[in-house]
Design a protein around this motif. Structure first.
Motif, PDB file in Angstrom:
ATOM      1  N   TYR A 115       1.011  13.791 -14.899  1.00 51.75           N
ATOM      2  CA  TYR A 115       0.519  13.209 -13.660  1.00 51.75           C
ATOM      3  C   TYR A 115       1.377  12.000 -13.284  1.00 51.75           C
ATOM      4  O   TYR A 115       2.098  11.456 -14.115  1.00 51.75           O
ATOM      5  N   ALA A 116       1.318  11.614 -12.016  1.00 46.37           N
ATOM      6  CA  ALA A 116       2.006  10.407 -11.555  1.00 46.37           C
ATOM      7  C   ALA A 116       1.282   9.213 -12.168  1.00 46.37           C
ATOM      8  O   ALA A 116       0.101   9.001 -11.907  1.00 46.37           O
ATOM      9  N   ASP A 117       1.987   8.457 -13.022  1.00 43.96           N
ATOM     10  CA  ASP A 117       1.322   7.414 -13.792  1.00 43.96           C
ATOM     11  C   ASP A 117       1.667   5.987 -13.368  1.00 43.96           C
ATOM     12  O   ASP A 117       1.125   5.036 -13.912  1.00 43.96           O
ATOM     13  N   ARG A 118       2.572   5.838 -12.377  1.00 38.19           N
ATOM     14  CA  ARG A 118       2.828   4.492 -11.851  1.00 38.19           C
ATOM     15  C   ARG A 118       3.759   4.566 -10.655  1.00 38.19           C
ATOM     16  O   ARG A 118       4.388   5.582 -10.395  1.00 38.19           O
ATOM     17  N   TRP A 119       3.827   3.446  -9.918  1.00 33.27           N
ATOM     18  CA  TRP A 119       4.888   3.245  -8.943  1.00 33.27           C
ATOM     19  C   TRP A 119       5.425   1.840  -9.110  1.00 33.27           C
ATOM     20  O   TRP A 119       4.730   0.942  -9.587  1.00 33.27           O
ATOM     21  N   ASP A 120       6.711   1.683  -8.775  1.00 27.45           N
ATOM     22  CA  ASP A 120       7.437   0.443  -9.007  1.00 27.45           C
ATOM     23  C   ASP A 120       7.988  -0.117  -7.706  1.00 27.45           C
ATOM     24  O   ASP A 120       8.358   0.633  -6.803  1.00 27.45           O
ATOM     25  N   ILE A 121       8.098  -1.451  -7.663  1.00 26.03           N
ATOM     26  CA  ILE A 121       8.772  -2.166  -6.591  1.00 26.03           C
ATOM     27  C   ILE A 121      10.015  -2.799  -7.208  1.00 26.03           C
ATOM     28  O   ILE A 121       9.903  -3.577  -8.161  1.00 26.03           O
ATOM     29  N   LEU A 122      11.191  -2.447  -6.680  1.00 27.92           N
ATOM     30  CA  LEU A 122      12.449  -2.975  -7.202  1.00 27.92           C
ATOM     31  C   LEU A 122      13.208  -3.692  -6.098  1.00 27.92           C
ATOM     32  O   LEU A 122      13.126  -3.304  -4.921  1.00 27.92           O
ATOM     33  N   ASP A 123      13.989  -4.727  -6.485  1.00 25.32           N
ATOM     34  CA  ASP A 123      14.881  -5.324  -5.502  1.00 25.32           C
ATOM     35  C   ASP A 123      16.094  -4.407  -5.345  1.00 25.32           C
ATOM     36  O   ASP A 123      16.218  -3.399  -6.040  1.00 25.32           O
ATOM     37  N   MET A 124      16.979  -4.730  -4.435  1.00 31.65           N
ATOM     38  CA  MET A 124      18.094  -3.843  -4.132  1.00 31.65           C
ATOM     39  C   MET A 124      19.165  -3.840  -5.227  1.00 31.65           C
ATOM     40  O   MET A 124      20.074  -3.024  -5.203  1.00 31.65           O
ATOM     41  N   THR A 152       0.877  -1.163   0.000  1.00 28.85           N
ATOM     42  CA  THR A 152       0.000   0.000   0.000  1.00 28.85           C
ATOM     43  C   THR A 152       0.915   1.214   0.000  1.00 28.85           C
ATOM     44  O   THR A 152       1.681   1.428   0.945  1.00 28.85           O
ATOM     45  N   VAL A 153       0.858   1.984  -1.090  1.00 26.39           N
ATOM     46  CA  VAL A 153       1.819   3.052  -1.343  1.00 26.39           C
ATOM     47  C   VAL A 153       1.096   4.386  -1.472  1.00 26.39           C
ATOM     48  O   VAL A 153       0.097   4.492  -2.183  1.00 26.39           O
ATOM     49  N   THR A 154       1.634   5.389  -0.784  1.00 27.88           N
ATOM     50  CA  THR A 154       1.104   6.752  -0.878  1.00 27.88           C
ATOM     51  C   THR A 154       2.093   7.602  -1.669  1.00 27.88           C
ATOM     52  O   THR A 154       3.296   7.611  -1.372  1.00 27.88           O
ATOM     53  N   VAL A 155       1.562   8.287  -2.684  1.00 27.68           N
ATOM     54  CA  VAL A 155       2.366   9.118  -3.586  1.00 27.68           C
ATOM     55  C   VAL A 155       1.851  10.552  -3.521  1.00 27.68           C
ATOM     56  O   VAL A 155       0.638  10.784  -3.452  1.00 27.68           O
ATOM     57  N   ARG A 156       2.787  11.486  -3.571  1.00 28.61           N
ATOM     58  CA  ARG A 156       2.432  12.906  -3.667  1.00 28.61           C
ATOM     59  C   ARG A 156       3.028  13.459  -4.966  1.00 28.61           C
ATOM     60  O   ARG A 156       4.207  13.281  -5.245  1.00 28.61           O
ATOM     61  N   HIS A 157       2.169  14.109  -5.739  1.00 29.08           N
ATOM     62  CA  HIS A 157       2.603  14.756  -6.988  1.00 29.08           C
ATOM     63  C   HIS A 157       1.561  15.800  -7.344  1.00 29.08           C
ATOM     64  O   HIS A 157       0.363  15.558  -7.244  1.00 29.08           O
ATOM     65  N   ASP A 158       1.994  16.948  -7.762  1.00 32.95           N
ATOM     66  CA  ASP A 158       1.065  18.010  -8.149  1.00 32.95           C
ATOM     67  C   ASP A 158       0.541  17.749  -9.559  1.00 32.95           C
ATOM     68  O   ASP A 158       0.889  18.448 -10.508  1.00 32.95           O
ATOM     69  N   ASP A 159      -0.288  16.714  -9.680  1.00 29.33           N
ATOM     70  CA  ASP A 159      -0.854  16.373 -10.987  1.00 29.33           C
ATOM     71  C   ASP A 159      -1.525  17.597 -11.593  1.00 29.33           C
ATOM     72  O   ASP A 159      -2.241  18.334 -10.915  1.00 29.33           O
ATOM     73  N   GLU A 160      -1.277  17.800 -12.883  1.00 34.45           N
ATOM     74  CA  GLU A 160      -1.832  18.959 -13.589  1.00 34.45           C
ATOM     75  C   GLU A 160      -2.888  18.568 -14.609  1.00 34.45           C
ATOM     76  O   GLU A 160      -3.471  19.422 -15.241  1.00 34.45           O
ATOM     77  N   GLY A 161      -3.111  17.300 -14.803  1.00 37.75           N
ATOM     78  CA  GLY A 161      -4.058  16.838 -15.814  1.00 37.75           C
ATOM     79  C   GLY A 161      -3.442  15.682 -16.586  1.00 37.75           C
ATOM     80  O   GLY A 161      -2.434  15.101 -16.181  1.00 37.75           O
ATOM     81  N   ARG A 177       2.608  -0.737 -10.338  1.00 33.71           N
ATOM     82  CA  ARG A 177       1.180  -0.409 -10.241  1.00 33.71           C
ATOM     83  C   ARG A 177       0.945   0.758 -11.182  1.00 33.71           C
ATOM     84  O   ARG A 177       1.410   1.872 -10.935  1.00 33.71           O
ATOM     85  N   VAL A 178       0.279   0.498 -12.291  1.00 32.57           N
ATOM     86  CA  VAL A 178      -0.004   1.540 -13.272  1.00 32.57           C
ATOM     87  C   VAL A 178      -1.201   2.359 -12.796  1.00 32.57           C
ATOM     88  O   VAL A 178      -2.208   1.803 -12.344  1.00 32.57           O
ATOM     89  N   LEU A 179      -1.074   3.669 -12.886  1.00 33.14           N
ATOM     90  CA  LEU A 179      -2.132   4.608 -12.492  1.00 33.14           C
ATOM     91  C   LEU A 179      -2.716   5.180 -13.777  1.00 33.14           C
ATOM     92  O   LEU A 179      -2.011   5.837 -14.543  1.00 33.14           O
ATOM     93  N   LEU A 180      -3.981   4.934 -14.027  1.00 41.56           N
ATOM     94  CA  LEU A 180      -4.581   5.197 -15.335  1.00 41.56           C
ATOM     95  C   LEU A 180      -5.139   6.598 -15.522  1.00 41.56           C
ATOM     96  O   LEU A 180      -5.586   6.926 -16.618  1.00 41.56           O
ATOM     97  N   HIS A 181      -5.121   7.415 -14.465  1.00 41.21           N
ATOM     98  CA  HIS A 181      -5.679   8.760 -14.600  1.00 41.21           C
ATOM     99  C   HIS A 181      -5.004   9.696 -13.604  1.00 41.21           C
ATOM    100  O   HIS A 181      -4.437   9.247 -12.607  1.00 41.21           O
ATOM    101  N   PRO A 182      -5.091  11.008 -13.856  1.00 44.28           N
ATOM    102  CA  PRO A 182      -4.522  11.970 -12.900  1.00 44.28           C
ATOM    103  C   PRO A 182      -5.339  12.027 -11.607  1.00 44.28           C
ATOM    104  O   PRO A 182      -6.525  11.698 -11.586  1.00 44.28           O
ATOM    105  N   HIS A 183      -4.667  12.438 -10.545  1.00 47.04           N
ATOM    106  CA  HIS A 183      -5.291  12.603  -9.229  1.00 47.04           C
ATOM    107  C   HIS A 183      -5.175  14.063  -8.809  1.00 47.04           C
ATOM    108  O   HIS A 183      -4.614  14.383  -7.766  1.00 47.04           O
ATOM    109  N   VAL A 184      -5.692  14.945  -9.640  1.00 51.90           N
ATOM    110  CA  VAL A 184      -5.559  16.390  -9.426  1.00 51.90           C
ATOM    111  C   VAL A 184      -6.155  16.808  -8.085  1.00 51.90           C
ATOM    112  O   VAL A 184      -5.547  17.587  -7.347  1.00 51.90           O
ATOM    113  N   ASP A 185      -7.325  16.296  -7.751  1.00 53.94           N
ATOM    114  CA  ASP A 185      -8.024  16.707  -6.528  1.00 53.94           C
ATOM    115  C   ASP A 185      -7.863  15.717  -5.377  1.00 53.94           C
ATOM    116  O   ASP A 185      -8.569  15.816  -4.375  1.00 53.94           O
ATOM    117  N   GLU A 186      -6.952  14.765  -5.512  1.00 51.36           N
ATOM    118  CA  GLU A 186      -6.722  13.763  -4.465  1.00 51.36           C
ATOM    119  C   GLU A 186      -5.222  13.665  -4.205  1.00 51.36           C
ATOM    120  O   GLU A 186      -4.523  12.852  -4.808  1.00 51.36           O
TER     121      GLU A 186
END
Length: 122
Positions: A56-65, A43-52, A73-82
């Motif tokens: 916008y923040a379009d994914r987050w990745d899990i990598l080994d060391m 469960t990942v929390t991301v902060r980005h000032d999405d503009e549309g 986790r692909v993010l399919l839409h902007p989160h301007v108001d969230e």
């Protein structure tokens, strides 16, 4: 003094109108729960000032060391108001993985914002 003020204001106005104002996407929180022998819920929390749709923040990745991508986790839409926003993903990890790096990605900057290293519960 007036010239310095005018220069500072021009710089500020240029930055404010730039498409890069939103900056990079930052991972600000990660929770990992073991749900089966080698299966974990991230469960990942991301902060980005999405503009549309163009920036916008379009994914987050899990990598080994070693930098190998274990899942995204692909993010399919902007989160301007969230902001910040939290999303989850369930992922099977190789048994030898003890720590992972979580990073976010945005459509303009790619990766480069704040990342988090987390210990995988055993």
């Amino acid at each position: 003094m007036r010239n310095i003020f005018a220069l500072v204001m021009c710089g500020f106005l240029l930055m404010a109108s730039s498409p890069l104002v939103a900056g990079e996407a930052d991972v600000i929180d990660v929770r990992v729960v073991k749900v089966d022998a080698d299966v974990y819920r991230f469960t990942v929390t991301v902060r980005h000032d999405d503009e549309g749709w163009d920036h916008y923040a379009d994914r987050w990745d899990i990598l080994d060391m070693e930098g190998n991508n274990l899942g995204s986790r692909v993010l399919l839409h902007p989160h301007v108001d969230e902001q910040p926003f939290t999303r989850s993903m369930t992922l099977s990890l190789p048994m030898q993985v003890r720590k992972v790096l979580v990073r976010a990605h945005d459509k303009v900057h790619g990766t480069g914002g704040a990342e988090m290293v987390v210990i995988v519960p055993q």
